[in-house]
Design a protein around this motif. Structure first.
Motif, PDB file in Angstrom:
ATOM      1  N   TYR A 234       4.943  -1.254  16.455  1.00 51.59           N
ATOM      2  CA  TYR A 234       4.830  -0.560  15.181  1.00 51.59           C
ATOM      3  C   TYR A 234       3.885  -1.308  14.248  1.00 51.59           C
ATOM      4  O   TYR A 234       3.760  -2.533  14.314  1.00 51.59           O
ATOM      5  CB  TYR A 234       6.198  -0.451  14.510  1.00 51.59           C
ATOM      6  N   LEU A 235       3.247  -0.553  13.374  1.00 58.21           N
ATOM      7  CA  LEU A 235       2.461  -1.147  12.302  1.00 58.21           C
ATOM      8  C   LEU A 235       2.921  -0.500  11.006  1.00 58.21           C
ATOM      9  O   LEU A 235       2.629   0.672  10.748  1.00 58.21           O
ATOM     10  CB  LEU A 235       0.966  -0.929  12.515  1.00 58.21           C
ATOM     11  N   GLN A 236       3.681  -1.242  10.228  1.00 53.59           N
ATOM     12  CA  GLN A 236       4.127  -0.775   8.922  1.00 53.59           C
ATOM     13  C   GLN A 236       3.046  -1.110   7.910  1.00 53.59           C
ATOM     14  O   GLN A 236       2.682  -2.281   7.759  1.00 53.59           O
ATOM     15  CB  GLN A 236       5.444  -1.447   8.534  1.00 53.59           C
ATOM     16  N   MET A 237       2.550  -0.082   7.238  1.00 54.77           N
ATOM     17  CA  MET A 237       1.454  -0.268   6.295  1.00 54.77           C
ATOM     18  C   MET A 237       1.937   0.107   4.901  1.00 54.77           C
ATOM     19  O   MET A 237       2.300   1.260   4.662  1.00 54.77           O
ATOM     20  CB  MET A 237       0.257   0.590   6.701  1.00 54.77           C
ATOM     21  N   ASN A 238       1.952  -0.859   4.006  1.00 53.45           N
ATOM     22  CA  ASN A 238       2.379  -0.641   2.629  1.00 53.45           C
ATOM     23  C   ASN A 238       1.221  -0.884   1.676  1.00 53.45           C
ATOM     24  O   ASN A 238       0.213  -1.483   2.049  1.00 53.45           O
ATOM     25  CB  ASN A 238       3.539  -1.577   2.287  1.00 53.45           C
ATOM     26  N   SER A 239       1.386  -0.426   0.446  1.00 59.12           N
ATOM     27  CA  SER A 239       0.364  -0.617  -0.593  1.00 59.12           C
ATOM     28  C   SER A 239      -1.016  -0.221  -0.082  1.00 59.12           C
ATOM     29  O   SER A 239      -1.992  -0.962  -0.235  1.00 59.12           O
ATOM     30  CB  SER A 239       0.360  -2.076  -1.062  1.00 59.12           C
ATOM     31  N   LEU A 240      -1.092   0.933   0.513  1.00 55.71           N
ATOM     32  CA  LEU A 240      -2.339   1.375   1.136  1.00 55.71           C
ATOM     33  C   LEU A 240      -3.422   1.603   0.095  1.00 55.71           C
ATOM     34  O   LEU A 240      -3.155   2.042  -1.037  1.00 55.71           O
ATOM     35  CB  LEU A 240      -2.098   2.629   1.958  1.00 55.71           C
ATOM     36  N   LYS A 241      -4.663   1.312   0.508  1.00 56.34           N
ATOM     37  CA  LYS A 241      -5.833   1.444  -0.353  1.00 56.34           C
ATOM     38  C   LYS A 241      -6.824   2.407   0.314  1.00 56.34           C
ATOM     39  O   LYS A 241      -6.805   2.551   1.544  1.00 56.34           O
ATOM     40  CB  LYS A 241      -6.508   0.083  -0.520  1.00 56.34           C
ATOM     41  N   PRO A 242      -7.706   3.003  -0.459  1.00 56.89           N
ATOM     42  CA  PRO A 242      -8.718   3.886   0.151  1.00 56.89           C
ATOM     43  C   PRO A 242      -9.536   3.179   1.247  1.00 56.89           C
ATOM     44  O   PRO A 242      -9.911   3.819   2.226  1.00 56.89           O
ATOM     45  CB  PRO A 242      -9.596   4.274  -1.045  1.00 56.89           C
ATOM     46  N   GLU A 243      -9.750   1.893   1.096  1.00 54.68           N
ATOM     47  CA  GLU A 243     -10.527   1.164   2.102  1.00 54.68           C
ATOM     48  C   GLU A 243      -9.758   0.925   3.396  1.00 54.68           C
ATOM     49  O   GLU A 243     -10.316   0.386   4.361  1.00 54.68           O
ATOM     50  CB  GLU A 243     -11.024  -0.182   1.546  1.00 54.68           C
ATOM     51  N   ASP A 244      -8.489   1.326   3.445  1.00 52.01           N
ATOM     52  CA  ASP A 244      -7.737   1.295   4.696  1.00 52.01           C
ATOM     53  C   ASP A 244      -7.959   2.554   5.524  1.00 52.01           C
ATOM     54  O   ASP A 244      -7.463   2.654   6.652  1.00 52.01           O
ATOM     55  CB  ASP A 244      -6.238   1.142   4.420  1.00 52.01           C
ATOM     56  N   THR A 245      -8.677   3.519   4.964  1.00 57.94           N
ATOM     57  CA  THR A 245      -8.967   4.753   5.691  1.00 57.94           C
ATOM     58  C   THR A 245      -9.759   4.446   6.948  1.00 57.94           C
ATOM     59  O   THR A 245     -10.834   3.827   6.882  1.00 57.94           O
ATOM     60  CB  THR A 245      -9.756   5.727   4.799  1.00 57.94           C
ATOM     61  N   ALA A 246      -9.221   4.852   8.091  1.00 62.05           N
ATOM     62  CA  ALA A 246      -9.840   4.517   9.371  1.00 62.05           C
ATOM     63  C   ALA A 246      -9.076   5.212  10.489  1.00 62.05           C
ATOM     64  O   ALA A 246      -7.992   5.754  10.282  1.00 62.05           O
ATOM     65  CB  ALA A 246      -9.809   3.001   9.604  1.00 62.05           C
TER      66      ALA A 246
END
Length: 126
Positions: A80-92
């Motif tokens: 699993y990859l839990q992703m928090n506090s996402l930012k526009p630059e995480d778009t991928a």
């Protein structure tokens, strides 16, 4: 043969969270390192996080430290990859990868991972 299938991607607002899943099958993964990589639009694929199947040691790219967390469920052969506090630059497009008997210091080297999933799109809106 090894199969990796990612799921959990989608559209989320800035500051939101997503959890990506990777279902691994085809063999036992005791001697494997499981990695998460991502490819941003128009850029090379880059390392995000890794976890050793034996022992569960983890590593992260500096850009995601403190926001992302990688984990595994050995019995279910899931990563699993839990992703928090996402930012526009995480778009991928995010990819799950498996590498056999990696020297731990090489966890971020894409070319050492021999098996890849098809990828899942993560879009973070501003």
């Amino acid at each position: 043969q090894v199969q990796l299938v990612e799921s959990g991607g989608g559209l989320v607002q800035t500051g939101g969270s997503l959890r990506l899943s990777c279902a691994a099958s085809g063999r036992t993964f005791t001697d494997y390192t499981m990695g998460w990589f991502r490819q941003l639009p128009g850029k090379e694929r880059e390392f995000v996080a890794a976890i050793r199947w034996r022992g569960g040691s983890t590593r992260y790219a500096d850009s995601v430290k403190g926001r992302f967390s990688v984990s595994k469920d050995t019995a279910k052969k899931m990563v699993y990859l839990q992703m928090n506090s996402l930012k526009p630059e995480d778009t991928a497009v995010y990819y799950c990868a498996a590498g056999a008997r990696l020297i731990w210091s090489t966890y971020d080297r894409e070319t050492l991972y021999g098996h890849w999933g098809q990828g899942t799109q993560v879009t973070v809106s501003s």
